[in-house]
Write a protein that holds these residues in place. Structure first.
Motif, PDB file in Angstrom:
ATOM      1  N   GLY A 627       0.835  -1.198   0.000  1.00  0.00           N
ATOM      2  CA  GLY A 627       0.000   0.000   0.000  1.00  0.00           C
ATOM      3  C   GLY A 627       0.866   1.242   0.000  1.00  0.00           C
ATOM      4  O   GLY A 627       2.097   1.174   0.129  1.00  0.00           O
ATOM      5  N   ALA A 628       0.232   2.378  -0.143  1.00  0.00           N
ATOM      6  CA  ALA A 628       0.932   3.659  -0.062  1.00  0.00           C
ATOM      7  C   ALA A 628      -0.094   4.751   0.183  1.00  0.00           C
ATOM      8  O   ALA A 628      -1.286   4.586  -0.132  1.00  0.00           O
ATOM      9  N   SER A 629       0.370   5.855   0.731  1.00  0.00           N
ATOM     10  CA  SER A 629      -0.544   6.977   0.973  1.00  0.00           C
ATOM     11  C   SER A 629       0.190   8.297   0.806  1.00  0.00           C
ATOM     12  O   SER A 629       1.414   8.378   0.991  1.00  0.00           O
ATOM     13  N   VAL A 630      -0.569   9.311   0.445  1.00  0.00           N
ATOM     14  CA  VAL A 630      -0.076  10.686   0.372  1.00  0.00           C
ATOM     15  C   VAL A 630      -0.887  11.512   1.357  1.00  0.00           C
ATOM     16  O   VAL A 630      -2.120  11.486   1.329  1.00  0.00           O
ATOM     17  N   SER A 631      -0.196  12.228   2.228  1.00  0.00           N
ATOM     18  CA  SER A 631      -0.879  13.084   3.201  1.00  0.00           C
ATOM     19  C   SER A 631      -0.372  14.514   3.083  1.00  0.00           C
ATOM     20  O   SER A 631       0.825  14.747   2.914  1.00  0.00           O
TER      21      SER A 631
END
Length: 784
Positions: A627-631
């Motif tokens: 997974g990956a996320s941008v915040s």
């Protein structure tokens, strides 16, 4: 029934019918909304039910000189008071090492340790009476922090070490070397339903315990040992929990044992329900970690050598600290190939609550360290951290050499390159990075930050033999189906998913399948519902049982209607057998009359797993979830306040069994992980008392902390491993996604010094911690 009836599908449509992969609501959703879902405290109390409370230690470390319980016994409503001397069997509830007494004996080892049990006519009477004991102590020196434990060589298990290659030589060859320290705090599970057990004595010395637990079999063992009776005399039952997050894996044992001991003595039902303050004072939490690290890298940010020492606050007993440390070691790499490593982990024995399982089980504590380090490498080189991350990713599946973990498992299912590329594009990461830097240049007080972080998380229990499960499936003569499996429902939707698997296998609508309470008298020797394996293991076991029933009914239909078994199709409650079409209940009724067995057990053991504890090598995981996320955040550099503006998250759930539930799990895990890294601060005073032991002093995220723009998507990817319908686990891995929140805050703080200085930001990044980091950056910038 006629096969040409318009009430039924065509054969082609029937063959494509599915109940897995559909967006079904949680099986108890309506009950939750209506307040009709039965939790342990909602079970109607049997006549004569009594209530128990625990008498707790006010000292962090002390010898017990004398105990006077007469003032307790004199309180209104008190029926009995018990100490460790009244436990018929073993005074121990340690899950691995037997170092965790149910009730303290000669000494106490943390503030909140249970010393005695008081039983009264009401819950309030028991709690008030528990405060009246007169106990004299001789205080002893207390160890409270991981650093102090390390310095005193105070450990609950021997220190661990994993090496690969020659780290010393690799450091000598490295172009750049980075050294540093990091503190990452622990976390309270803060389940909505607190710890509770309700024990009812049965005939012939038996005991039935309703317990809010993730591990009914472990509770069965603890109760049996405490009462000195056989396991077959103990039944543990759990219909559902109001949250658990690891806090009810081993920690529910104390409450189950205490309730059962009282019930056995009094021959009356006894309920032990913890008040929130007592719950938080008694039970263990996520381990906090202290790190000292050294990293070698080149001009591109490629890691050439890695050395890290991790020390956790284990608490006064071993509990699950050893496997937590093991998993931290195994997840230190996260998504990065490390050629030469020296990783050490120590579980510090401290005079605090015995820390335990928590969603992620050491994985988050291992991975956060390297993400912090990579972030630091990028800033030292003046590069975007995403580019440094990409440089260090594991090789693609066909790229030999850079696809073996530090513990020797080959990564054969790597999709992190494709997943991150998709998220980078969909989130407009590069354009937002430029816009934020422009904003910060013109904003002296408010600073924005942005970060993209990846996740690789191994799925399986560290201990190989835990990776097994059983299930029972019953078909009743009206065509309805009852499933019982060894997993426990804590709100995560395991019952919904398992029922979907059974419905799909039998070709009937989900509404025709029901899951019953987890019960040690139905499926024996179960593993805990933990390590993100609940749906994987129990889904496979239930599928095995349902497949047996499918085969029996298929063979019966083929024989009855003159066709080959392969020509029989089950879909949406209808059976297609050659030229005949009939309803599933009709076929079941006919099979019953023909004496076909309409129930079956099922079993599953995850294949291909191995682990050598001595060398710390093997194949501990069946597969990896990615997974990956941008915040994006904004930080007020004058007050330390901050706000999460936007999140884009992409998670690899494989062929999702239930996309709606999985997206909800990703969202919940993200916010819970964000709380761990930003607001949820555990604080002990100098006397060793936990001062953050209630909602008034311990800040979990609320609705207002969630971003208005919260976009969660599932990455399209079929699991390479033969998991249940090629799905992937979704319980623990998404908790690592909010690393991007913490590092976005760090990015915002770094802008104060023109992105030239690495902010010494600790976790949780409370407003106080943010201001400390801002001050440190300003001070260093002024000195440059």
């Amino acid at each position: 029934m006629n096969s040409k009836s318009e009430a039924f599908m065509t054969i082609g449509a029937a063959q494509g019918w599915a109940e897995v992969g559909q967006n079904h609501p949680h099986e108890s959703a309506i009950l939750h909304v209506l307040g009709e879902a039965t939790y342990t405290d909602d079970i109607p109390e049997a006549q004569g039910t009594l209530h128990a409370a625990l008498g707790l230690s006010p000292k962090a470390h002390a010898r017990i000189l004398s105990i006077n319980l007469e003032p307790v016994k004199a309180m209104p409503g008190v029926v009995a008071v018990y100490t460790y001397k009244d436990i018929p069997g073993t005074n121990d509830c340690g899950p691995i090492i037997h170092d965790d007494p149910i009730l303290a004996e000669e000494k106490v080892e943390y503030v909140g340790q249970p010393i005695f049990i008081v039983v009264a006519e009401s819950h309030d009477q028991a709690r008030h009476a528990a405060r009246k004991a007169d106990i004299q102590y001789e205080e002893l020196p207390a160890i409270l922090t991981p650093e102090a434990a390390r310095d005193a060589e105070s450990f609950v298990v021997p220190p661990m070490r994993l090496t690969r290659g020659d780290a010393k030589a690799a450091f000598e060859r490295s172009k750049h070397i980075l050294k540093g320290k990091l503190h990452v705090g622990g976390q309270e599970q803060f389940y909505l339903e607190g710890q509770i057990s309700y024990a009812l004595p049965k005939e012939a010395g038996g005991m039935h315990v309703y317990c809010s637990t993730q591990h009914p079999t472990e509770m069965q063992h603890v109760v049996a040992h405490a009462l000195h009776i056989a396991s077959h005399a103990v039944v543990i039952e759990c219909r559902r929990m109001g949250g658990a997050f690891g806090g009810k894996e081993s920690q529910s044992a104390l409450w189950a044992a205490c309730a059962a001991v009282c019930a056995a003595h009094l021959k009356r039902p006894v309920k032990l329900r913890a008040d929130r303050d007592d719950d938080m004072m008694v039970t263990g939490k996520r381990h906090c970690f202290y790190y000292e690290y050294e990293m070698g890298y080149d001009d591109n940010g490629l890691i050439t050598a890695a050395k890290v020492e991790m020390v956790s606050r284990a608490g006064f007993s071993a509990d699950l600290s050893a496997p937590v440390a093991t998993r931290a070691i195994c997840h230190f790499d996260n998504t990065y190939y490390l050629s030469d490593v020296d990783i050490r982990a120590m579980a510090g024995k401290t005079n605090t609550q015995s820390n335990t399982a928590f969603r992620g089980f050491g994985g988050p504590q291992g991975a956060i360290a390297i993400e912090y380090i990579v972030d630091e490498i990028a800033r030292n080189l003046g590069k975007d951290a995403l580019d440094v991350r990409k440089t260090n990713f594991y090789g693609r599946n066909d790229e030999e050499g850079r696809n073996y973990t530090q513990y020797g498992q080959k990564v054969v299912d790597n999709v992190i390159h494709e997943l991150v590329a998709q998220l980078e594009n969909d989130s407009a990461y590069r354009a937002r990075r430029e816009a934020i830097q422009a904003f910060n240049a013109g904003s002296p007080v408010l600073k924005k930050g942005l970060a993209l972080t990846p996740v690789k998380f191994g799925i399986a229990f560290n201990v190989t033999h835990f990776n097994q499960a059983g299930a029972l499936v019953h078909i009743y003569t009206d065509g309805s189906v009852l499933v019982n499996h060894g997993g426990t429902e804590m709100g995560q939707g395991i019952n919904t998913k398992v029922c979907q698997v059974v419905a799909h296998e039998l070709g009937i609508p989900l509404a025709r399948v029901r899951a019953s309470a987890t019960d040690t008298s139905k499926v024996a020797n179960t593993s805990a519902t933990a390590a993100s394996t609940g749906a994987d293991l129990n889904g496979k076991a239930a599928q095995d049982a349902a497949a047996t029933l499918n085969r029996r009914l298929r063979e019966f239909a083929a024989k009855t209607y003159g066709c080959e078994p392969a020509a029989v199709v089950f879909a949406n409650g209808v059976v297609y057998a050659g030229s005949t079409t009939l309803s599933f209940p009709d076929l079941v009724q006919k099979a019953y009359l023909a004496r076909v067995q309409l129930w079956s057990d099922g079993f599953y053991a995850t294949p291909g797993l191995s682990w050598d504890r001595e060398s710390m090598t093997g194949n501990p995981f069946g597969y990896y979830a990615y997974g990956a996320s941008v915040s994006e955040v904004v930080v007020d550099t004058l007050t330390g306040e901050w706000k999460l503006l936007k999140v884009n998250a992409l998670y690899d759930a494989g062929n999702s069994l239930n996309p709606a539930i999985d997206v909800g799990q990703v969202e919940g895990a993200f916010i819970q992980g964000m709380g761990w890294l930003t607001t949820e601060e555990l604080w002990w005073n100098k006397a060793g008392k936990l001062m953050t032991h209630a909602p008034s002093t311990y800040k979990i995220p609320g609705v207002s902390d969630c971003p208005e723009d919260f976009d969660v998507q599932l990455f399209k990817n079929r699991n390479a491993f033969d998991s249940i319908h090629r799905s992937k686990a979704v319980g623990e891995p998404p908790l690592l996604l909010p690393f991007s929140v913490f590092l976005a805050i760090r990015d915002a703080v770094a802008s104060v010094g023109g992105y030239r200085i690495n902010p010494p930001l600790r976790a949780p990044a409370t407003s106080e911690a943010i201001l400390d980091a801002v001050d440190a950056v300003r001070e260093q910038a002024d000195a440059m």
